[in-house]
Design a protein around this motif. Sequence first.
Motif, PDB file in Angstrom:
ATOM      1  N   TYR A 145      18.865   2.613  -4.337  1.00  0.00           N
ATOM      2  CA  TYR A 145      18.603   1.243  -4.787  1.00  0.00           C
ATOM      3  C   TYR A 145      17.420   0.702  -3.988  1.00  0.00           C
ATOM      4  N   MET A 146      16.333   0.368  -4.676  1.00  0.00           N
ATOM      5  CA  MET A 146      15.131  -0.116  -4.019  1.00  0.00           C
ATOM      6  C   MET A 146      14.391  -1.067  -4.934  1.00  0.00           C
ATOM      7  N   TRP A 147      13.861  -2.149  -4.344  1.00  0.00           N
ATOM      8  CA  TRP A 147      13.082  -3.126  -5.104  1.00  0.00           C
ATOM      9  C   TRP A 147      11.867  -3.541  -4.288  1.00  0.00           C
ATOM     10  N   ILE A 148      10.748  -3.747  -4.965  1.00  0.00           N
ATOM     11  CA  ILE A 148       9.593  -4.412  -4.374  1.00  0.00           C
ATOM     12  C   ILE A 148       9.524  -5.778  -5.043  1.00  0.00           C
ATOM     13  N   LEU A 149       9.545  -6.823  -4.211  1.00  0.00           N
ATOM     14  CA  LEU A 149       9.552  -8.197  -4.700  1.00  0.00           C
ATOM     15  C   LEU A 149       8.321  -8.937  -4.196  1.00  0.00           C
ATOM     16  N   SER A 150       7.884  -9.914  -4.982  1.00  0.00           N
ATOM     17  CA  SER A 150       6.742 -10.729  -4.594  1.00  0.00           C
ATOM     18  C   SER A 150       6.919 -12.151  -5.127  1.00  0.00           C
ATOM     19  N   ARG A 151       6.293 -13.084  -4.466  1.00  0.00           N
ATOM     20  CA  ARG A 151       6.285 -14.463  -4.950  1.00  0.00           C
ATOM     21  C   ARG A 151       5.344 -14.609  -6.141  1.00  0.00           C
ATOM     22  N   ASN A 152       4.472 -13.607  -6.328  1.00  0.00           N
ATOM     23  CA  ASN A 152       3.510 -13.610  -7.424  1.00  0.00           C
ATOM     24  C   ASN A 152       3.813 -12.456  -8.376  1.00  0.00           C
ATOM     25  N   LYS A 153       3.329 -12.571  -9.595  1.00  0.00           N
ATOM     26  CA  LYS A 153       3.585 -11.537 -10.605  1.00  0.00           C
ATOM     27  C   LYS A 153       2.809 -10.257 -10.354  1.00  0.00           C
ATOM     28  N   THR A 154       1.803 -10.318  -9.495  1.00  0.00           N
ATOM     29  CA  THR A 154       1.033  -9.127  -9.138  1.00  0.00           C
ATOM     30  C   THR A 154       0.686  -9.188  -7.654  1.00  0.00           C
ATOM     31  N   ILE A 155       0.438  -8.017  -7.094  1.00  0.00           N
ATOM     32  CA  ILE A 155      -0.073  -7.913  -5.731  1.00  0.00           C
ATOM     33  C   ILE A 155      -1.179  -6.864  -5.757  1.00  0.00           C
ATOM     34  N   PRO A 156      -2.053  -6.860  -4.761  1.00  0.00           N
ATOM     35  CA  PRO A 156      -3.079  -5.823  -4.716  1.00  0.00           C
ATOM     36  C   PRO A 156      -2.443  -4.427  -4.677  1.00  0.00           C
ATOM     37  N   GLU A 157      -3.079  -3.479  -5.347  1.00  0.00           N
ATOM     38  CA  GLU A 157      -2.547  -2.116  -5.413  1.00  0.00           C
ATOM     39  C   GLU A 157      -2.368  -1.516  -4.022  1.00  0.00           C
ATOM     40  N   SER A 158      -3.253  -1.836  -3.085  1.00  0.00           N
ATOM     41  CA  SER A 158      -3.130  -1.307  -1.722  1.00  0.00           C
ATOM     42  C   SER A 158      -1.850  -1.807  -1.055  1.00  0.00           C
ATOM     43  N   GLN A 159      -1.478  -3.034  -1.319  1.00  0.00           N
ATOM     44  CA  GLN A 159      -0.246  -3.600  -0.760  1.00  0.00           C
ATOM     45  C   GLN A 159       0.982  -2.945  -1.403  1.00  0.00           C
ATOM     46  N   ARG A 160       0.921  -2.737  -2.702  1.00  0.00           N
ATOM     47  CA  ARG A 160       2.008  -2.051  -3.416  1.00  0.00           C
ATOM     48  C   ARG A 160       2.191  -0.647  -2.860  1.00  0.00           C
ATOM     49  N   GLN A 161       1.080   0.061  -2.667  1.00  0.00           N
ATOM     50  CA  GLN A 161       1.138   1.427  -2.140  1.00  0.00           C
ATOM     51  C   GLN A 161       1.716   1.454  -0.725  1.00  0.00           C
ATOM     52  N   ALA A 162       1.348   0.489   0.100  1.00  0.00           N
ATOM     53  CA  ALA A 162       1.879   0.427   1.466  1.00  0.00           C
ATOM     54  C   ALA A 162       3.398   0.244   1.453  1.00  0.00           C
ATOM     55  N   LEU A 163       3.901  -0.583   0.549  1.00  0.00           N
ATOM     56  CA  LEU A 163       5.353  -0.775   0.440  1.00  0.00           C
ATOM     57  C   LEU A 163       6.037   0.486  -0.080  1.00  0.00           C
ATOM     58  N   LEU A 164       5.409   1.164  -1.032  1.00  0.00           N
ATOM     59  CA  LEU A 164       5.965   2.430  -1.527  1.00  0.00           C
ATOM     60  C   LEU A 164       5.978   3.486  -0.428  1.00  0.00           C
ATOM     61  N   GLU A 165       4.923   3.528   0.387  1.00  0.00           N
ATOM     62  CA  GLU A 165       4.881   4.488   1.504  1.00  0.00           C
ATOM     63  C   GLU A 165       5.999   4.203   2.508  1.00  0.00           C
ATOM     64  N   LYS A 166       6.237   2.935   2.778  1.00  0.00           N
ATOM     65  CA  LYS A 166       7.337   2.572   3.682  1.00  0.00           C
ATOM     66  C   LYS A 166       8.674   3.020   3.082  1.00  0.00           C
ATOM     67  N   ALA A 167       8.860   2.792   1.779  1.00  0.00           N
ATOM     68  CA  ALA A 167      10.098   3.227   1.113  1.00  0.00           C
ATOM     69  C   ALA A 167      10.245   4.745   1.206  1.00  0.00           C
ATOM     70  N   HIS A 168       9.163   5.459   0.970  1.00  0.00           N
ATOM     71  CA  HIS A 168       9.187   6.924   1.045  1.00  0.00           C
ATOM     72  C   HIS A 168       9.537   7.390   2.462  1.00  0.00           C
ATOM     73  N   ALA A 169       8.967   6.728   3.478  1.00  0.00           N
ATOM     74  CA  ALA A 169       9.255   7.084   4.868  1.00  0.00           C
ATOM     75  C   ALA A 169      10.738   6.884   5.203  1.00  0.00           C
ATOM     76  N   LEU A 170      11.393   5.953   4.521  1.00  0.00           N
ATOM     77  CA  LEU A 170      12.826   5.728   4.722  1.00  0.00           C
ATOM     78  C   LEU A 170      13.682   6.764   3.987  1.00  0.00           C
ATOM     79  N   GLY A 171      13.053   7.491   3.047  1.00  0.00           N
ATOM     80  CA  GLY A 171      13.790   8.503   2.296  1.00  0.00           C
ATOM     81  C   GLY A 171      13.979   8.200   0.828  1.00  0.00           C
ATOM     82  N   VAL A 172      13.353   7.148   0.324  1.00  0.00           N
ATOM     83  CA  VAL A 172      13.463   6.801  -1.092  1.00  0.00           C
ATOM     84  C   VAL A 172      12.690   7.828  -1.915  1.00  0.00           C
ATOM     85  N   ASP A 173      13.295   8.297  -3.008  1.00  0.00           N
ATOM     86  CA  ASP A 173      12.656   9.225  -3.938  1.00  0.00           C
ATOM     87  C   ASP A 173      11.724   8.433  -4.845  1.00  0.00           C
ATOM     88  N   LEU A 174      10.429   8.500  -4.564  1.00  0.00           N
ATOM     89  CA  LEU A 174       9.467   7.703  -5.328  1.00  0.00           C
ATOM     90  C   LEU A 174       9.356   8.144  -6.783  1.00  0.00           C
TER      91      LEU A 174
END
Length: 182
Positions: A145-174
Amino acid sequence: MPFCTSALIRATAMALVITGTAVALPGCAVSVPPGVQPVSNFDASKYMGTWYELARIDHRFEKGLTQVTATYSLNADGSVTVLNRGYDPARQQWREAQGKARFLRQADEAALKVSFFGPFYGGYNVVSLDDQYQTALVIGSSLDYMWILSRNKTIPESQRQALLEKAHALGVDLDQVIRVEQ
């Protein structure tokens, strides 16, 4: 003899219910998944309000939904009211669910348990949160169970990727993560 048989069946059924309840209730306990560290120095009041879901691991309760939001409001007793809302394009209708969250330990640690269905709780662990409380990475009771949330409907792709990398480092199957259309 029928009375004894009937009483025996009722007693056996009751014993099975009691045993089943005793076995099931520990499974309802919520804890933080191993290796996951919720945000400390968490300010619940800053987290309240509406968040847009930008990515998630899809599950039956959100399957196919787009334009998903989560709105949080702090209650006088320290609990949090949760309103999840999303659009179901297949049925061309909005769906929403209201629940309640409680902190697992102290209110300055972003580890909560959330219930939408009676006594059954799931985990809600904010593991990444920017200083302005504008983007968050949330892990549930498990890494499934994993979610990326934002106060805005979009975020910069680099920020999205950084959050995905953090999730992956925790063991989330991207490979399981989907982008949510807003």
